[in-house]
Design an enzyme around this catalytic site. Structure first.
Site, PDB file in Angstrom:
ATOM      1  N   LYS A  50      88.159  16.069  41.847  1.00 57.77           N
ATOM      2  CA  LYS A  50      86.745  16.126  41.468  1.00 57.77           C
ATOM      3  C   LYS A  50      86.543  15.241  40.247  1.00 57.77           C
ATOM      4  O   LYS A  50      87.177  15.427  39.214  1.00 57.77           O
ATOM      5  CB  LYS A  50      86.363  17.562  41.144  1.00 57.77           C
ATOM      6  CG  LYS A  50      84.967  17.643  40.565  1.00 57.77           C
ATOM      7  CD  LYS A  50      84.446  19.034  40.588  1.00 57.77           C
ATOM      8  CE  LYS A  50      83.050  19.068  40.015  1.00 57.77           C
ATOM      9  NZ  LYS A  50      82.503  20.422  40.048  1.00 57.77           N
ATOM     10  N   LYS A  76      85.498  14.692  45.794  1.00 59.81           N
ATOM     11  CA  LYS A  76      84.095  14.757  45.398  1.00 59.81           C
ATOM     12  C   LYS A  76      83.823  13.874  44.203  1.00 59.81           C
ATOM     13  O   LYS A  76      84.619  13.923  43.264  1.00 59.81           O
ATOM     14  CB  LYS A  76      83.796  16.219  45.057  1.00 59.81           C
ATOM     15  CG  LYS A  76      82.473  16.475  44.420  1.00 59.81           C
ATOM     16  CD  LYS A  76      82.368  17.941  44.075  1.00 59.81           C
ATOM     17  CE  LYS A  76      81.070  18.167  43.330  1.00 59.81           C
ATOM     18  NZ  LYS A  76      81.006  19.452  42.728  1.00 59.81           N
TER      19      LYS A  76
HETATM   20  C1  PBG Z   1      80.146  22.927  39.435  1.00 56.05           C
HETATM   21  C2  PBG Z   1      79.757  22.103  40.594  1.00 56.05           C
HETATM   22  C3  PBG Z   1      79.062  20.904  40.524  1.00 56.05           C
HETATM   23  C4  PBG Z   1      78.797  20.523  41.834  1.00 56.05           C
HETATM   24  C5  PBG Z   1      79.360  21.488  42.685  1.00 56.05           C
HETATM   25  N1  PBG Z   1      79.975  22.465  41.889  1.00 56.05           N
HETATM   26  C6  PBG Z   1      78.559  20.147  39.346  1.00 56.05           C
HETATM   27  C7  PBG Z   1      79.485  19.729  38.286  1.00 56.05           C
HETATM   28  O1  PBG Z   1      80.710  19.812  38.385  1.00 56.05           O
HETATM   29  O2  PBG Z   1      78.978  19.300  37.257  1.00 56.05           O
HETATM   30  C8  PBG Z   1      78.020  19.318  42.193  1.00 56.05           C
HETATM   31  C9  PBG Z   1      77.546  19.239  43.590  1.00 56.05           C
HETATM   32  C10 PBG Z   1      76.484  18.245  43.818  1.00 56.05           C
HETATM   33  O3  PBG Z   1      76.148  17.402  42.963  1.00 56.05           O
HETATM   34  O4  PBG Z   1      75.925  18.286  44.936  1.00 56.05           O
HETATM   35  N2  PBG Z   1      81.417  23.315  39.254  1.00 56.05           N
END
Ligand code: PBG
Length: 334
Positions: free
Chosen positions: A206, A259
């Site tokens: 991520k 992601k």
């Molecule tokens: C939080 C989380 C995020 C997303 C999914 N879970 C945001 C982040 O890490 O700041 C983002 C998903 C999206 O932008 O569609 N843990």
């Protein structure tokens, strides 16, 4: 694989394989048909009754109170979508710096999980495990006096949160926080508490990304200080993503997430080369907003561009895709 072609034109005419649709189908490396079973629909749940509010930066995507979310799910389930990822919009007065609400068995997310699984026992429900909906500052963990996000202290809370969600009936626990060691701790806690079949989908790769902005608007979880670079990956690194993936496999993850999606197809490909686990791509909120706003302006053919992007995820090596376009894709196919 053969990499140097000695036989040149006219012995080789690659267009021979593209001369018509039937020959093209012999040359297809993956199926050109979008399988709805490969799509996961992310949904936002909020407090209240009879509530449905649109997310400004994501036209067509809504936050639903539990009652209306059930109606929405009835619709999408009939369309053949049988996997959802659930994200809660937590009221500001329930957020604090220690995120206790995250492991309240009766918090919004656990209430929603129970209601959904009661109505749709077979629906595969993915519950997000991270503290950002529950902290006032919007970070995925709790922090010390210097605003450094604490790892081990955060993991302890994540374990409690995961157990509550498993207890409520979540099929898949998805830690999206990027703390070290959390997959192992969650796996051991699940085993100990007899949730042997509860899966873990680890957000292994991520990235600290600018593409999450609309999601944070949806949740009201915009950052109050700093950024997420001390725990999420830097967009300039790829080997580090492989390291995270291998560690999470060792810690007992069942599925691996990459992601964001579209700008990170190389990471999806690398992940598929080093892992025997299914790779899930998350086409995040900012990707939806880009495609949707271009479509609304008439700058591109929405269906063509969205379907193409899904096929690209599949070609790159992902088993399934989390996409805000899931419902629309299913509707287009009807
Ligand atoms: C939080 C989380 C995020 C997303 C999914 N879970 C945001 C982040 O890490 O700041 C983002 C998903 C999206 O932008 O569609 N843990």
């Amino acid at each position: 694989m053969q990499t140097n072609f000695n036989a040149s034109f006219p012995l080789n005419r690659p267009r021979r394989l593209r001369q018509n649709k039937i020959i093209q189908s012999l040359n297809a490396e993956i199926s050109p048909i979008i399988e709805i079973s490969r799509l996961i629909y992310p949904v936002f749940v909020m407090e209240g009754q009879n509530q449905k509010t649109e997310i400004k930066s994501m036209p067509g995507i809504y936050r639903f109170s539990i009652d209306l979310l059930l109606k929405e799910l009835e619709e999408v389930y009939k369309l053949g979508l049988d996997k959802i990822a659930l994200f809660p919009v937590i009221e500001p007065n329930k957020k604090n710096n220690t995120a206790e609400e995250a492991y309240n068995p009766d918090n919004l997310i656990n209430k929603a999980i129970r209601a959904i699984k009661k109505e749709f026992p077979k629906l595969c429900l993915i519950a997000d495990v991270a503290l950002d909906p529950f902290t006032m500052h919007g970070h995925d963990g709790i922090c010390d006096e210097k605003n450094y996000i604490l790892n081990d202290e955060t993991v302890q809370i994540l374990v409690k949160m995961a157990l509550c969600q498993a207890e409520a009936g979540a099929d898949i626990i998805a830690p999206s926080d990027m703390m070290d060691g959390r997959v192992l701790q969650i796996r051991e806690a699940l085993e100990k508490n007899n949730f042997k079949n509860t899966l873990i989908l680890s957000y292994s790769a991520k990235y600290a990304s600018g593409f999450y902005g609309p999601f944070r608007e949806a949740l009201g979880s915009s950052l109050q200080f700093g950024d997420k670079t001390t725990y999420q990956l830097s967009p300039i690194n790829a080997c580090e993503a492989e390291k995270e993936i291998l560690l999470d496999i060792n810690e007992g993850a069942d599925l691996i997430m990459v992601k964001p999606g579209l700008p990170y197809l190389d990471i999806i490909y690398r992940a598929s080369q080093i892992s025997h686990l299914p790779i899930i791509a998350y086409s995040v909120s900012g990707e939806y907003s880009m495609l949707k706003s271009a479509a609304l302006n008439g700058y591109l053919d929405e269906r063509k561009a969205v379907e193409e992007s899904i096929l690209c995820f599949r070609r790159a090596g992902s088993a399934a895709i989390i996409t805000y376009y899931a419902k629309q894709l299913a509707l287009w196919q009807k």
